[in-house]
Write a protein that holds these residues in place. Sequence first.
Motif, PDB file in Angstrom:
ATOM      1  N   MET A 134      23.943 -49.626 -57.063  1.00 15.58           N
ATOM      2  CA  MET A 134      23.037 -50.159 -56.051  1.00 15.58           C
ATOM      3  C   MET A 134      21.704 -49.430 -56.123  1.00 15.58           C
ATOM      4  SD  MET A 134      23.513 -50.186 -51.898  1.00 15.58           S
ATOM      5  CE  MET A 134      24.947 -51.218 -51.950  1.00 15.58           C
ATOM      6  N   SER A 135      20.598 -50.172 -56.176  1.00 11.86           N
ATOM      7  CA  SER A 135      19.281 -49.542 -56.286  1.00 11.86           C
ATOM      8  C   SER A 135      18.854 -48.884 -54.982  1.00 11.86           C
ATOM      9  CB  SER A 135      18.231 -50.575 -56.712  1.00 11.86           C
ATOM     10  OG  SER A 135      18.038 -51.539 -55.695  1.00 11.86           O
ATOM     11  N   VAL A 136      19.608 -49.119 -53.918  1.00  9.91           N
ATOM     12  CA  VAL A 136      19.280 -48.511 -52.632  1.00  9.91           C
ATOM     13  C   VAL A 136      19.853 -47.098 -52.529  1.00  9.91           C
ATOM     14  CG1 VAL A 136      19.570 -48.693 -50.136  1.00  9.91           C
ATOM     15  CG2 VAL A 136      19.184 -50.753 -51.491  1.00  9.91           C
ATOM     16  N   TYR A 137      21.061 -46.909 -53.024  1.00 18.05           N
ATOM     17  CA  TYR A 137      21.750 -45.630 -52.839  1.00 18.05           C
ATOM     18  C   TYR A 137      22.156 -45.021 -54.176  1.00 18.05           C
ATOM     19  CZ  TYR A 137      24.626 -42.233 -50.309  1.00 18.05           C
ATOM     20  OH  TYR A 137      25.155 -41.081 -49.787  1.00 18.05           O
ATOM     21  N   PHE A 138      21.274 -45.132 -55.155  1.00 16.82           N
ATOM     22  CA  PHE A 138      21.569 -44.651 -56.509  1.00 16.82           C
ATOM     23  C   PHE A 138      21.709 -43.139 -56.594  1.00 16.82           C
ATOM     24  CE2 PHE A 138      16.967 -44.771 -56.085  1.00 16.82           C
ATOM     25  CZ  PHE A 138      16.581 -43.531 -56.559  1.00 16.82           C
ATOM     26  N   HIS A 139      21.109 -42.426 -55.643  1.00 16.36           N
ATOM     27  CA  HIS A 139      21.033 -40.965 -55.697  1.00 16.36           C
ATOM     28  C   HIS A 139      22.230 -40.260 -55.081  1.00 16.36           C
ATOM     29  CE1 HIS A 139      19.902 -41.681 -51.547  1.00 16.36           C
ATOM     30  NE2 HIS A 139      18.983 -42.508 -51.998  1.00 16.36           N
ATOM     31  N   GLY A 140      23.003 -40.985 -54.265  1.00 17.27           N
ATOM     32  CA  GLY A 140      24.096 -40.330 -53.551  1.00 17.27           C
ATOM     33  C   GLY A 140      23.569 -39.192 -52.697  1.00 17.27           C
ATOM     34  N   SER A 141      24.190 -38.042 -52.794  1.00 17.47           N
ATOM     35  CA  SER A 141      23.762 -36.889 -51.994  1.00 17.47           C
ATOM     36  C   SER A 141      22.808 -35.969 -52.750  1.00 17.47           C
ATOM     37  CB  SER A 141      24.985 -36.090 -51.527  1.00 17.47           C
ATOM     38  OG  SER A 141      25.722 -35.641 -52.645  1.00 17.47           O
TER      39      SER A 141
ATOM     40  N   ASN B 242      13.764 -51.499 -58.739  1.00 17.96           N
ATOM     41  CA  ASN B 242      14.109 -50.205 -59.317  1.00 17.96           C
ATOM     42  C   ASN B 242      14.675 -49.241 -58.282  1.00 17.96           C
ATOM     43  OD1 ASN B 242      14.101 -48.177 -61.463  1.00 17.96           O
ATOM     44  ND2 ASN B 242      12.412 -47.256 -60.336  1.00 17.96           N
ATOM     45  N   ALA B 243      13.986 -49.088 -57.165  1.00 22.21           N
ATOM     46  CA  ALA B 243      14.408 -48.156 -56.114  1.00 22.21           C
ATOM     47  C   ALA B 243      13.912 -48.707 -54.782  1.00 22.21           C
ATOM     48  CB  ALA B 243      13.850 -46.761 -56.378  1.00 22.21           C
TER      49      ALA B 243
ATOM     50  N   PRO C  41      25.507 -43.812 -41.108  1.00 20.93           N
ATOM     51  CA  PRO C  41      25.293 -42.557 -41.834  1.00 20.93           C
ATOM     52  C   PRO C  41      24.493 -42.751 -43.123  1.00 20.93           C
ATOM     53  CG  PRO C  41      27.577 -42.728 -41.119  1.00 20.93           C
ATOM     54  CD  PRO C  41      26.937 -44.062 -40.852  1.00 20.93           C
ATOM     55  N   MET C  42      24.648 -43.907 -43.778  1.00 21.73           N
ATOM     56  CA  MET C  42      23.938 -44.134 -45.029  1.00 21.73           C
ATOM     57  C   MET C  42      22.422 -44.170 -44.799  1.00 21.73           C
ATOM     58  SD  MET C  42      24.654 -46.870 -48.083  1.00 21.73           S
ATOM     59  CE  MET C  42      26.262 -46.182 -48.417  1.00 21.73           C
ATOM     60  N   ASN C  43      21.990 -44.820 -43.717  1.00 23.63           N
ATOM     61  CA  ASN C  43      20.554 -44.836 -43.412  1.00 23.63           C
ATOM     62  C   ASN C  43      20.035 -43.423 -43.173  1.00 23.63           C
ATOM     63  OD1 ASN C  43      20.236 -47.616 -43.595  1.00 23.63           O
ATOM     64  ND2 ASN C  43      20.724 -47.945 -41.453  1.00 23.63           N
TER      65      ASN C  43
END
Length: 199
Positions: A1-8, A99-100, A143-145
């Motif tokens: 997912m380009s929204v949450y590609f970074h994780g933590s 992309n992001a 929590p994701m937001n």
Amino acid sequence: MSVYFHGSFGLNRIYMSGILTALLKSPNASPEQLAVPFGYQAPFAQKYRTWLVKTGILKSSRQAELTTFGEVIWSNDPKLQNTVTKWFMHHQLTFDQENAEAWHFFVQSFLQKNRTFTKEDLQNQLAMKMMPHSDKHFRKGSPMNTRISNKLIECYTKTEALGDLGVVTIVDRHKYQFNNPKILGPWNDPATLAKSYGN
């Protein structure tokens, strides 16, 4: 997912440079092998490989192949410390929604309408933007937001990320300010990017 590609794992140029150097020296190294020197496990290396893709340096998170722009950056600034490199990363993260998406929204929309803001302001507007993807994951108060908002703010306030660019500054514990700084780039081709490094 380009929204949450970074994780933590937020943007960190020191880690990105370390992973990139190790990857180019040992292209077939496993994520576990890449992560060990940093004291982390495989997800660390996987996320920073993705960061290198999202910032336009690697072609793919599965291969150790530089983009044409990445080749210029690697030959001029392998430690990813130069201001030119930081602005290049900024543009790659923010100018293409595909992309992001959260970065694009933050810089191209949210900051343009919010000269000063709180983390809660960002979380609420991010929820409205992202809910069409998944009400479960992006509803108000999720929590994701919170995690994505934290990574966005850290990206533009921490020195090891893009904090030196002066896009956002901390006003106090709860408030931030958009500074609308004079920017470098964007660059349309690798030769123009190379000239920005003085070549």
